[in-house]
Design a protein around this motif. Structure first.
Motif, PDB file in Angstrom:
ATOM      1  N   THR A 229       0.799  -1.230   0.000  1.00  0.00           N
ATOM      2  CA  THR A 229       0.000   0.000   0.000  1.00  0.00           C
ATOM      3  C   THR A 229       0.832   1.279   0.000  1.00  0.00           C
ATOM      4  O   THR A 229       0.322   2.351  -0.319  1.00  0.00           O
ATOM      5  CB  THR A 229      -0.919   0.023   1.232  1.00  0.00           C
ATOM      6  OG1 THR A 229      -0.109   0.080   2.422  1.00  0.00           O
ATOM      7  CG2 THR A 229      -1.798  -1.225   1.270  1.00  0.00           C
ATOM      8  N   ASN A 231       1.788   2.619   2.699  1.00  0.00           N
ATOM      9  CA  ASN A 231       1.499   3.275   3.974  1.00  0.00           C
ATOM     10  C   ASN A 231       2.670   3.128   4.935  1.00  0.00           C
ATOM     11  O   ASN A 231       3.383   2.121   4.915  1.00  0.00           O
ATOM     12  CB  ASN A 231       0.234   2.688   4.600  1.00  0.00           C
ATOM     13  CG  ASN A 231      -1.009   3.031   3.815  1.00  0.00           C
ATOM     14  OD1 ASN A 231      -1.047   4.037   3.108  1.00  0.00           O
ATOM     15  ND2 ASN A 231      -2.034   2.192   3.917  1.00  0.00           N
ATOM     16  N   SER A 233       3.909   2.890   8.884  1.00  0.00           N
ATOM     17  CA  SER A 233       3.467   2.537  10.227  1.00  0.00           C
ATOM     18  C   SER A 233       4.658   2.573  11.170  1.00  0.00           C
ATOM     19  O   SER A 233       5.815   2.521  10.731  1.00  0.00           O
ATOM     20  CB  SER A 233       2.832   1.139  10.243  1.00  0.00           C
ATOM     21  OG  SER A 233       1.786   1.038   9.300  1.00  0.00           O
ATOM     22  N   LYS A 242      -0.751   2.513  12.523  1.00  0.00           N
ATOM     23  CA  LYS A 242      -0.717   2.484  11.064  1.00  0.00           C
ATOM     24  C   LYS A 242      -1.022   3.854  10.461  1.00  0.00           C
ATOM     25  O   LYS A 242      -1.564   4.737  11.114  1.00  0.00           O
ATOM     26  CB  LYS A 242      -1.723   1.454  10.544  1.00  0.00           C
ATOM     27  CG  LYS A 242      -1.449   0.027  10.996  1.00  0.00           C
ATOM     28  CD  LYS A 242      -2.303  -0.979  10.250  1.00  0.00           C
ATOM     29  CE  LYS A 242      -3.777  -0.789  10.553  1.00  0.00           C
ATOM     30  NZ  LYS A 242      -4.602  -1.814   9.872  1.00  0.00           N
ATOM     31  N   ASP A 243      -0.650   3.968   9.183  1.00  0.00           N
ATOM     32  CA  ASP A 243      -0.961   5.150   8.374  1.00  0.00           C
ATOM     33  C   ASP A 243      -0.507   6.456   9.041  1.00  0.00           C
ATOM     34  O   ASP A 243      -1.285   7.394   9.234  1.00  0.00           O
ATOM     35  CB  ASP A 243      -2.468   5.215   8.083  1.00  0.00           C
ATOM     36  CG  ASP A 243      -2.958   3.983   7.333  1.00  0.00           C
ATOM     37  OD1 ASP A 243      -2.122   3.327   6.685  1.00  0.00           O
ATOM     38  OD2 ASP A 243      -4.163   3.681   7.427  1.00  0.00           O
ATOM     39  N   LYS A 245       1.232   9.983   9.233  1.00  0.00           N
ATOM     40  CA  LYS A 245       1.551  11.095   8.345  1.00  0.00           C
ATOM     41  C   LYS A 245       2.993  11.541   8.577  1.00  0.00           C
ATOM     42  O   LYS A 245       3.570  11.308   9.640  1.00  0.00           O
ATOM     43  CB  LYS A 245       0.598  12.269   8.598  1.00  0.00           C
ATOM     44  CG  LYS A 245      -0.870  11.916   8.439  1.00  0.00           C
ATOM     45  CD  LYS A 245      -1.189  11.439   7.042  1.00  0.00           C
ATOM     46  CE  LYS A 245      -2.664  11.137   6.892  1.00  0.00           C
ATOM     47  NZ  LYS A 245      -2.989  10.590   5.534  1.00  0.00           N
TER      48      LYS A 245
END
Length: 273
Positions: A229, A231, A233, A242-243, A245
């Protein structure tokens, strides 16, 4: 009698004045060492010390000619030092004029952390955008010697280019964990313990389980970039977030990255396995 008079003349103001004098001299020498650190001036200073030692030895053994030669070198050495150290002296005076000389002595660690943080963010941002899988472990107080020994030792300087290059797919080290000690990449391609927790989502792969696993048995801070993905983490204390920024990751790095630490068995900035 003279000794007794000496101690009678010692006052509190005398002690404080001399203490301040010593501290000022010590701080000036510290600033000088800060300016010349990492430059060729360090080697030249070592040469000056050898000359002084040679002068003392030759005088002790009453080597007249040798002593005169050393005296001549020291006599003209002051002018030579000014010429040789001209770049360093100019830089020191420029920093003094800007006031940065004094700031540098108190913020060197913050400056190092800032550079490392930006390099890490640049690398993570690049890999996340291109879905390049990565697993990066930042050592804290708990030593990671056992896991470092499972990988390929590097002990190299950290740069965004090197971080990215190690995790490029189909390269020898991309499929393991990178372990960072202080401001050095200690190893790459290391194996980490996999978590057995049933709280980890089934769609998460080995990287995430390894990141949670190392955070369960140590206080390490771990960054994961998903190759499925893209992403980002992080894990710490057995918890997976997770995810993340980039601005949040920057804050976490500043909080958890121990740029300097004391040498210790199994870890630390200067530890060597």
């Amino acid at each position: 009698m003279e000794t007794a008079n000496f101690f009678e003349n010692i006052t509190t103001s005398f002690v404080i004045t001399n203490l301040i004098d010593i501290l000022i001299v010590w701080y000036v020498f510290y600033l000088i060492l800060t300016v010349i650190k990492g430059t060729k001036a360090v080697q030249l200073i070592k040469g000056i010390f050898f000359i002084i030692i040679g002068r003392v030895i030759s005088n002790f053994f009453d080597l007249t000619t040798t002593t005169q030669i050393f005296d001549m070198v020291l006599q003209w050495g002051f002018l030579a030092v000014i010429v040789i150290f001209q770049p360093e002296l100019r830089r020191a005076l420029e920093q003094l004029g800007r006031g940065s000389l004094f700031r540098a002595s108190t913020s060197s660690e913050e400056a190092a952390l800032e550079k490392l943080t930006q390099d890490m963010l640049t690398a993570v941002r690049y890999m996340a955008k291109r879905r390049i899988g990565a697993l990066i472990v930042l050592e804290k107080e708990t030593g990671l010697k056992d896991y470092i020994e499972t990988g390929v030792p590097l002990y190299s300087e950290i740069s965004s280019q090197l971080l990215i290059n190690i995790f490029i797919p189909n390269t020898p080290l991309h499929d393991g964990a990178m372990i960072i000690q202080g401001d050095k990449i200690a190893t790459a391609g290391s194996y980490l313990p996999l978590s057995e927790s049933n709280k980890i989502a089934k769609d998460l792969g080995t990287r995430h389980r390894a990141a949670v696993g190392i955070s369960e048995v140590t206080d390490a801070f771990t960054i994961i970039v998903s190759e499925e993905t893209g992403n980002v983490s992080v894990t710490q204390g057995g918890k997976l977030t997770k995810d993340i920024k980039m601005e949040n990751l920057e804050e976490l790095l500043r909080k958890n990255w121990l740029v300097t630490s004391n040498a210790k068995e199994g870890g630390g900035l200067f530890a060597r396995k």
